[in-house]
Design an enzyme around this catalytic site. Structure first.
Site, PDB file in Angstrom:
ATOM      1  N   ASN A 157       0.840  -1.196   0.000  1.00  0.00           N
ATOM      2  CA  ASN A 157       0.000   0.000   0.000  1.00  0.00           C
ATOM      3  C   ASN A 157       0.877   1.248   0.000  1.00  0.00           C
ATOM      4  O   ASN A 157       0.527   2.279  -0.570  1.00  0.00           O
ATOM      5  CB  ASN A 157      -0.911   0.002   1.226  1.00  0.00           C
ATOM      6  CG  ASN A 157      -1.582   1.339   1.445  1.00  0.00           C
ATOM      7  OD1 ASN A 157      -2.485   1.712   0.713  1.00  0.00           O
ATOM      8  ND2 ASN A 157      -1.122   2.087   2.436  1.00  0.00           N
ATOM      9  N   ASP A 180       1.961   6.679   0.379  1.00  0.00           N
ATOM     10  CA  ASP A 180       1.183   5.707  -0.387  1.00  0.00           C
ATOM     11  C   ASP A 180       1.698   5.602  -1.816  1.00  0.00           C
ATOM     12  O   ASP A 180       2.064   6.605  -2.440  1.00  0.00           O
ATOM     13  CB  ASP A 180      -0.293   6.114  -0.420  1.00  0.00           C
ATOM     14  CG  ASP A 180      -1.022   5.703   0.844  1.00  0.00           C
ATOM     15  OD1 ASP A 180      -0.424   5.772   1.931  1.00  0.00           O
ATOM     16  OD2 ASP A 180      -2.202   5.319   0.740  1.00  0.00           O
ATOM     17  N   ASP A 206      -0.980  -6.310   3.559  1.00  0.00           N
ATOM     18  CA  ASP A 206      -1.196  -5.253   4.542  1.00  0.00           C
ATOM     19  C   ASP A 206      -2.057  -4.140   3.949  1.00  0.00           C
ATOM     20  O   ASP A 206      -1.907  -3.770   2.789  1.00  0.00           O
ATOM     21  CB  ASP A 206       0.159  -4.688   4.974  1.00  0.00           C
ATOM     22  CG  ASP A 206       0.042  -3.615   6.025  1.00  0.00           C
ATOM     23  OD1 ASP A 206      -0.446  -3.933   7.128  1.00  0.00           O
ATOM     24  OD2 ASP A 206       0.437  -2.471   5.751  1.00  0.00           O
ATOM     25  N   HIS A 251      -6.767   0.008   1.339  1.00  0.00           N
ATOM     26  CA  HIS A 251      -6.277   1.381   1.136  1.00  0.00           C
ATOM     27  C   HIS A 251      -5.393   1.513  -0.102  1.00  0.00           C
ATOM     28  O   HIS A 251      -4.694   2.523  -0.249  1.00  0.00           O
ATOM     29  CB  HIS A 251      -5.521   1.857   2.375  1.00  0.00           C
ATOM     30  CG  HIS A 251      -6.328   1.794   3.632  1.00  0.00           C
ATOM     31  ND1 HIS A 251      -7.548   2.420   3.757  1.00  0.00           N
ATOM     32  CD2 HIS A 251      -6.100   1.149   4.802  1.00  0.00           C
ATOM     33  CE1 HIS A 251      -8.030   2.180   4.961  1.00  0.00           C
ATOM     34  NE2 HIS A 251      -7.178   1.418   5.615  1.00  0.00           N
ATOM     35  N   GLU A 297      -5.749  -8.003   4.774  1.00  0.00           N
ATOM     36  CA  GLU A 297      -6.171  -7.230   5.940  1.00  0.00           C
ATOM     37  C   GLU A 297      -7.133  -6.146   5.475  1.00  0.00           C
ATOM     38  O   GLU A 297      -6.717  -5.153   4.875  1.00  0.00           O
ATOM     39  CB  GLU A 297      -4.965  -6.587   6.641  1.00  0.00           C
ATOM     40  CG  GLU A 297      -5.383  -5.767   7.855  1.00  0.00           C
ATOM     41  CD  GLU A 297      -4.350  -4.731   8.275  1.00  0.00           C
ATOM     42  OE1 GLU A 297      -4.299  -4.413   9.475  1.00  0.00           O
ATOM     43  OE2 GLU A 297      -3.620  -4.225   7.396  1.00  0.00           O
TER      44      GLU A 297
END
Length: 534
Positions: free
Chosen positions: A143, A214, A245, A249, A282
């Site tokens: 991410n 990011d 992970d 996002h 996740e």
């Protein structure tokens, strides 16, 4: 009545014996029962990824060279312990080079942090794990990168760098950068997501904090870079899959469909390299938010379930625990019939389960009993099995594993001074192995029970309401195996009247403490589990 093997007969005999010896003190009864539940290798029913997976924070697990930091060679030396525990998979928290102790801000996606060892050490670890029937899943943090990663360092210095498009940029006067973020998930409390670059009018986006910029998945070049990283670890190093992970996002929160599609694309690319590559994501959110990710990430962590088990054991009230779990599973199945429900109690981002139950050993054992008998593919956080404690901040929920008494422990890490899991609060694993009533042997028995049962591994779930609120009761059925599972969540003996519809369940498969049964009346000892079969 189905033909019973010797293990089942021994357990049944133990159950009958408990009826005749009701005056025996509870501790002796518990120990007598405990010694009967030994694994039967010929009966092993589970097959990874439907088996139990063990999460390791490498830095705290086992230090092989005395520098205070856990490492790969230390983990390799403990593979027999994990095999004997009954786990079939290991999830390793990040191992790439990184300036932080937790290593979630990666600076090199193709190497191992030198504190942990080398790529050759890692390959040897994977080979040794595979020889023991244990799969290896590594944390893949894509991410974001670390702000010290060469990509970001060059991109932040030079707006014309080819790596500029690897990140998300905006001008300092852009209206979108003036808005505070909204906390939408349990994985971050950061609301300031636009960060300054010194000496520049540019800001970059970092969901978690300024040290984790990011990555820009709108860039085809960046996406191909991520695929390349995944291919490397699967084909060159030999890992079995990835824990992804911050999977929700990848794109901003208002673009969930793009998130869903990326993981479909990523999975397709990984399957080209390894046809059984395992991906677990996740997505720290409610079931409705989690479900759409299952098309690309067939395994996802069930955060709702972890909270529900903790709540039930603390209140000593089964409530809607089982029925809600059934609803979630039915919902997930409608999205992907082959989904893997990655259940767990707590993980490296949460207070440890022993602390969540205020140090109550009986409740911690009951939480484990529920985890391993309810549907799902359970994950367990290192140290849960020895009753380690821990509360945030994060360093204190990631304290060193306690293998032996301090003066004898040549493996214990010392990188952090423990506050919660110390020699005064946690009995070392080596000592617990010799104690039939320890939480470690409790975990071993329940894992072995699950591993040896197709119904507990693969069976569907039928909730039951048998009256007392402290009784969690349900059926697990698969093919010709049908089990009635009863947990007494309270500190008192509880009597349960079994209805005529359950009369066929009269043979004992398992009991954690001695209980008694007379006709249709079953008396469950405090904080105990009884499993009957028809």
């Amino acid at each position: 009545m189905k033909k019973k093997n010797l293990l089942h007969l021994a357990l049944a005999a133990s159950f009958v014996f408990s009826i005749a010896c009701s005056s025996v003190d509870q501790t002796s009864q518990t120990q007598a029962v405990a010694t009967t539940q030994q694994p039967d290798e010929q009966e092993k029913a589970s097959e990874w990824p439907r088996g139990v997976t063990y999460e390791i924070f490498v830095q705290s697990f086992c230090d092989s060279n005395g520098d205070g930091i856990g490492d790969i060679k230390g983990m390799t030396s403990k593979l027999d312990y994990l095999r004997d525990l009954g786990v079939e998979g290991i999830w390793l928290m990040p191992m790439n080079p990184s300036p932080s102790y937790h290593k979630y801000n990666v600076t090199d996606y193709y190497d191992i942090h030198p504190d942990y060892g080398t790529l050759e050490d890692y390959k040897e670890f994977i080979q040794e794990a595979h020889e023991r029937g244990i799969h290896v899943v590594m944390d893949l943090v894509v991410n974001h990168s670390g702000s010290d990663h060469p990509w970001f360092q060059e991109a932040s210095r030079n707006a014309n760098s080819p790596y500029r498009e690897y990140y998300v940029w905006a001008h300092k006067d852009d209206p979108q950068t003036q808005k505070e973020g909204k906390i939408l998930a349990g994985d971050s409390d950061n609301v300031n997501r636009w960060h300054k670059v010194a000496g520049s009018d540019s800001l970059y986006y970092g969901y978690f904090y300024d040290g984790m910029p990011d990555l820009n998945f709108d860039s085809p070049k960046l996406r191909e870079e991520i695929y390349k990283i995944g291919r490397f670890w699967l084909s060159e190093v030999g890992v079995d899959g990835f824990r992804l992970d911050a999977a929700r996002h990848i794109f901003p929160d208002d673009r969930p469909e793009d998130n869903h599609q990326f993981w479909i694309d990523f999975r397709n690319e990984m399957l080209k390299v390894k046809e059984d590559a395992y991906l677990v994501g996740e997505v720290w959110a409610d079931a409705a938010t989690v479900a759409p990710y299952m098309k690309g990430l067939p395994a996802l962590f069930n955060f709702d379930m972890g909270y529900a088990i903790t709540n039930a054991v603390n209140k000593e009230d089964a409530g809607e625990l089982v029925s809600n779990h059934r609803k979630i599973r039915d919902f997930y199945s409608s999205v992907n019939p082959d989904f893997v429900d990655a259940t767990f109690l707590t993980n490296h981002d949460q207070n440890r389960i022993m602390s969540e139950v205020n140090g109550n050993m009986n409740k911690a054992k009951m939480a484990a009993a529920l985890l391993f008998t309810l549907p799902g593919s359970p994950y367990m956080y290192y140290g849960e099995e020895i009753g380690m404690k821990g509360k945030k901040p994060d360093e204190l929920i990631r304290e060193p594993f306690i293998w032996e008494k301090k003066e004898e422990d040549g493996c214990r890490a010392t990188w952090v001074e423990p506050k919660y899991s110390t020699d005064q609060t946690v009995t070392p694993a080596a000592v617990q192995l010799e104690d039939e009533n320890s939480i470690l042997n409790h975990y071993k028995r329940f894992i072995q029970l699950r591993n040896n049962s197709k119904a507990l591994t693969y069976g569907e779930l039928e909730p039951l309401n048998l009256g007392p609120k402290s009784i969690s009761a349900f059926l697990r059925k698969y093919e010709d195996e049908s089990l009635l599972v009863l947990h007494n969540l309270s500190d008192k003996e509880v009597s349960v009247s079994l209805p005529e519809t359950l009369a066929a369940y009269e043979d004992v498969r398992f009991q954690s403490k001695a209980s008694t049964k007379s006709n249709n009346m079953l008396k469950l000892a405090p904080y105990s589990t009884v499993i009957l079969e028809d």
